[in-house]
Write a protein that holds these residues in place. Structure first.
Motif, PDB file in Angstrom:
ATOM      1  N   MET A   1       0.854  -1.176   0.000  1.00 24.65           N
ATOM      2  CA  MET A   1       0.000   0.000   0.000  1.00 24.65           C
ATOM      3  C   MET A   1       0.900   1.239   0.000  1.00 24.65           C
ATOM      4  O   MET A   1       1.933   1.265   0.661  1.00 24.65           O
ATOM      5  N   ARG A   2       0.465   2.279  -0.691  1.00 21.95           N
ATOM      6  CA  ARG A   2       1.208   3.533  -0.742  1.00 21.95           C
ATOM      7  C   ARG A   2       1.201   4.227   0.624  1.00 21.95           C
ATOM      8  O   ARG A   2       0.240   4.111   1.379  1.00 21.95           O
ATOM      9  N   LEU A   3       2.269   4.942   0.894  1.00 18.06           N
ATOM     10  CA  LEU A   3       2.409   5.670   2.156  1.00 18.06           C
ATOM     11  C   LEU A   3       1.268   6.660   2.376  1.00 18.06           C
ATOM     12  O   LEU A   3       0.646   6.664   3.439  1.00 18.06           O
ATOM     13  N   ASP A   4       0.968   7.488   1.370  1.00 16.75           N
ATOM     14  CA  ASP A   4      -0.078   8.503   1.549  1.00 16.75           C
ATOM     15  C   ASP A   4      -1.442   7.880   1.804  1.00 16.75           C
ATOM     16  O   ASP A   4      -2.214   8.354   2.626  1.00 16.75           O
ATOM     17  N   LYS A   5      -1.711   6.760   1.151  1.00 17.37           N
ATOM     18  CA  LYS A   5      -2.995   6.079   1.357  1.00 17.37           C
ATOM     19  C   LYS A   5      -3.079   5.472   2.762  1.00 17.37           C
ATOM     20  O   LYS A   5      -4.103   5.568   3.431  1.00 17.37           O
ATOM     21  N   PHE A   6      -1.976   4.882   3.227  1.00 19.02           N
ATOM     22  CA  PHE A   6      -1.963   4.318   4.577  1.00 19.02           C
ATOM     23  C   PHE A   6      -2.215   5.387   5.625  1.00 19.02           C
ATOM     24  O   PHE A   6      -2.985   5.186   6.562  1.00 19.02           O
ATOM     25  N   GLN A  25       7.631  17.277   1.339  1.00 17.81           N
ATOM     26  CA  GLN A  25       8.479  18.205   2.092  1.00 17.81           C
ATOM     27  C   GLN A  25       9.612  17.483   2.817  1.00 17.81           C
ATOM     28  O   GLN A  25      10.407  18.103   3.502  1.00 17.81           O
ATOM     29  N   GLY A  26       9.666  16.156   2.700  1.00 20.12           N
ATOM     30  CA  GLY A  26      10.728  15.381   3.329  1.00 20.12           C
ATOM     31  C   GLY A  26      10.557  15.202   4.823  1.00 20.12           C
ATOM     32  O   GLY A  26      11.528  14.977   5.544  1.00 20.12           O
ATOM     33  N   ARG A  27       9.320  15.285   5.308  1.00 18.29           N
ATOM     34  CA  ARG A  27       9.064  15.196   6.751  1.00 18.29           C
ATOM     35  C   ARG A  27       8.662  13.795   7.201  1.00 18.29           C
ATOM     36  O   ARG A  27       8.299  13.597   8.360  1.00 18.29           O
ATOM     37  N   ILE A  28       8.717  12.814   6.293  1.00 19.40           N
ATOM     38  CA  ILE A  28       8.384  11.431   6.653  1.00 19.40           C
ATOM     39  C   ILE A  28       9.532  10.527   6.243  1.00 19.40           C
ATOM     40  O   ILE A  28      10.052  10.638   5.136  1.00 19.40           O
ATOM     41  N   SER A  29       9.911   9.623   7.151  1.00 22.44           N
ATOM     42  CA  SER A  29      10.900   8.611   6.784  1.00 22.44           C
ATOM     43  C   SER A  29      10.320   7.227   7.093  1.00 22.44           C
ATOM     44  O   SER A  29       9.554   7.062   8.037  1.00 22.44           O
ATOM     45  N   VAL A  30      10.701   6.264   6.258  1.00 23.96           N
ATOM     46  CA  VAL A  30      10.278   4.874   6.438  1.00 23.96           C
ATOM     47  C   VAL A  30      11.545   4.060   6.659  1.00 23.96           C
ATOM     48  O   VAL A  30      12.436   4.052   5.804  1.00 23.96           O
ATOM     49  N   ALA A  35      10.998   9.292   2.697  1.00 28.99           N
ATOM     50  CA  ALA A  35      10.005   8.606   1.869  1.00 28.99           C
ATOM     51  C   ALA A  35       9.220   9.575   1.003  1.00 28.99           C
ATOM     52  O   ALA A  35       8.999  10.726   1.371  1.00 28.99           O
ATOM     53  N   LYS A  36       8.800   9.071  -0.147  1.00 32.53           N
ATOM     54  CA  LYS A  36       7.889   9.808  -1.015  1.00 32.53           C
ATOM     55  C   LYS A  36       6.469   9.296  -0.731  1.00 32.53           C
ATOM     56  O   LYS A  36       6.288   8.255  -0.113  1.00 32.53           O
ATOM     57  N   ALA A  37       5.477  10.021  -1.239  1.00 33.00           N
ATOM     58  CA  ALA A  37       4.085   9.620  -1.045  1.00 33.00           C
ATOM     59  C   ALA A  37       3.813   8.247  -1.654  1.00 33.00           C
ATOM     60  O   ALA A  37       2.978   7.489  -1.180  1.00 33.00           O
ATOM     61  N   SER A  38       4.548   7.906  -2.709  1.00 35.48           N
ATOM     62  CA  SER A  38       4.311   6.647  -3.414  1.00 35.48           C
ATOM     63  C   SER A  38       5.095   5.469  -2.848  1.00 35.48           C
ATOM     64  O   SER A  38       4.988   4.352  -3.353  1.00 35.48           O
ATOM     65  N   THR A  39       5.849   5.682  -1.770  1.00 31.48           N
ATOM     66  CA  THR A  39       6.626   4.606  -1.154  1.00 31.48           C
ATOM     67  C   THR A  39       5.698   3.477  -0.729  1.00 31.48           C
ATOM     68  O   THR A  39       4.672   3.701  -0.102  1.00 31.48           O
ATOM     69  N   ASP A  45       6.966  -2.030   9.054  1.00 29.85           N
ATOM     70  CA  ASP A  45       7.743  -0.827   8.740  1.00 29.85           C
ATOM     71  C   ASP A  45       7.588   0.201   9.859  1.00 29.85           C
ATOM     72  O   ASP A  45       6.544   0.275  10.497  1.00 29.85           O
ATOM     73  N   GLU A  46       8.637   0.987  10.064  1.00 35.16           N
ATOM     74  CA  GLU A  46       8.585   2.046  11.068  1.00 35.16           C
ATOM     75  C   GLU A  46       8.647   3.398  10.375  1.00 35.16           C
ATOM     76  O   GLU A  46       9.523   3.638   9.556  1.00 35.16           O
ATOM     77  N   LEU A  47       7.695   4.260  10.719  1.00 32.62           N
ATOM     78  CA  LEU A  47       7.607   5.591  10.141  1.00 32.62           C
ATOM     79  C   LEU A  47       8.005   6.620  11.191  1.00 32.62           C
ATOM     80  O   LEU A  47       7.697   6.460  12.366  1.00 32.62           O
ATOM     81  N   ALA A  48       8.656   7.686  10.750  1.00 35.48           N
ATOM     82  CA  ALA A  48       8.934   8.848  11.597  1.00 35.48           C
ATOM     83  C   ALA A  48       8.331  10.038  10.874  1.00 35.48           C
ATOM     84  O   ALA A  48       8.712  10.350   9.750  1.00 35.48           O
ATOM     85  N   ILE A  49       7.346  10.669  11.489  1.00 36.61           N
ATOM     86  CA  ILE A  49       6.617  11.768  10.859  1.00 36.61           C
ATOM     87  C   ILE A  49       6.820  13.026  11.687  1.00 36.61           C
ATOM     88  O   ILE A  49       6.561  13.030  12.891  1.00 36.61           O
TER      89      ILE A  49
END
Length: 87
Positions: A1-6, A25-30, A35-39, A45-49
């Motif tokens: 699933m895409r990052l933005d959709k999740f 804006q580069g404010r999310i990392s996976v 990460a990009k929106a399409s990641t 997976d661990e996200l940092a927002i």
């Protein structure tokens, strides 16, 4: 699933367009990588927002296409929240 959709389905970020902007804006990392929106995300997976003056660390528990509002929080676990001091 895409990052933005999740982010939208899990209600971490309310709108998909906003999730896409935050990613651009580069404010999310996976898993430590910007990460990009399409990641593509996988379970575990661990996200940092970055939200303003804090960073929220989240672990993906499951990926589902359709989730009721009451069940949205089961898709992720907040690992920690840390404040950022911009000095």
């Amino acid at each position: 699933m895409r990052l933005d959709k999740f982010l939208k389905i899990s209600r971490v970020i309310k709108r998909r367009t906003l999730a896409k902007e935050v990613a651009e804006q580069g404010r999310i990392s996976v898993n430590g990588n910007t990460a990009k929106a399409s990641t593509k995300l996988s379970e575990g997976d661990e996200l940092a927002i970055r939200f303003g003056q804090k960073i929220v660390h989240v672990r993906v528990n499951s990926l589902r296409e359709i989730v009721r509002k009451e069940e949205a929080e089961t898709l992720y676990t907040i690992i920690k929240e840390e404040k950022i001091d911009d000095k």
